[in-house]
Design an enzyme around this catalytic site. Sequence first.
Site, PDB file in Angstrom:
ATOM      1  N   THR A  83      54.493 -25.093  65.416  1.00  0.00           N
ATOM      2  CA  THR A  83      54.828 -25.250  66.831  1.00  0.00           C
ATOM      3  C   THR A  83      55.294 -26.678  67.039  1.00  0.00           C
ATOM      4  OG1 THR A  83      53.835 -25.524  69.035  1.00  0.00           O
ATOM      5  CG2 THR A  83      52.352 -25.586  67.180  1.00  0.00           C
ATOM      6  N   CYS A 197      61.470 -25.733  70.560  1.00  0.00           N
ATOM      7  CA  CYS A 197      60.307 -24.877  70.739  1.00  0.00           C
ATOM      8  C   CYS A 197      60.503 -23.735  69.765  1.00  0.00           C
ATOM      9  CB  CYS A 197      60.196 -24.365  72.168  1.00  0.00           C
ATOM     10  SG  CYS A 197      58.931 -23.108  72.392  1.00  0.00           S
TER      11      CYS A 197
END
Length: 230
Positions: A83, A197
Amino acid sequence: MRLIGLIGGMSWESTALYYRLMNEAVKQRLGGLHSARILLHSVNFHEIEQRQHSGDWRGTAEILTAAAIGLKSAGADFLVIATNTMHKVADEVETASGLPVLHIADATGEALLADKRRRVGLLGTRFTMEEDFYTNRLRSRFGLDIEIPEKAARDAIHRVIYEELCLGEVTADARRLFRAVIEDLRGGGCDSVILGCTEITMAVDETNSTLPCYDTTALHAVVAVDRALQ
């Protein structure tokens, strides 16, 4: 082959992409039935997301550190945090676990530098776009000029990530949003855009972007395989 310690589940949708991309990269390099050696600790993203939005970053660091220590005890050689946003606590996780963290911004910055990019748009969660843990690393280590969208666009992107993409939902409206934001960045002089992202790659690629895209998920996964095969 070194053993990759993968901290995932943020969200599991993008972690599934990591798993596939790493195994595809190993197969491409080594052929036959070769696959990546991966230990995966998948966290409960609800617990992470609640702490993110309440500002409890120490709490998120504790969750990821516990995962990292478990991966180390199971034999992992290095860590991949699957992430972008949670790299806000990457230094804490690395220090507490004693394992090196392969930083996602470094994988991205190296690719941008290799392609001689200079003024780069950044899309991601509000945390990644607005705080300095990510943008400052790209500026200081790679000399990049990082631009982010206007506030209304940042808020819209943040909502889409958490309310749609993290749930595996990719709508036409989301695709139009990203396309319009990327076009604004291009109009402001950006020569490329970071899909900062790990879920954004579900909605954006070269077919619906007016700028060259740097997919942090794919770049991070490939660099992890490079490290594993060294």
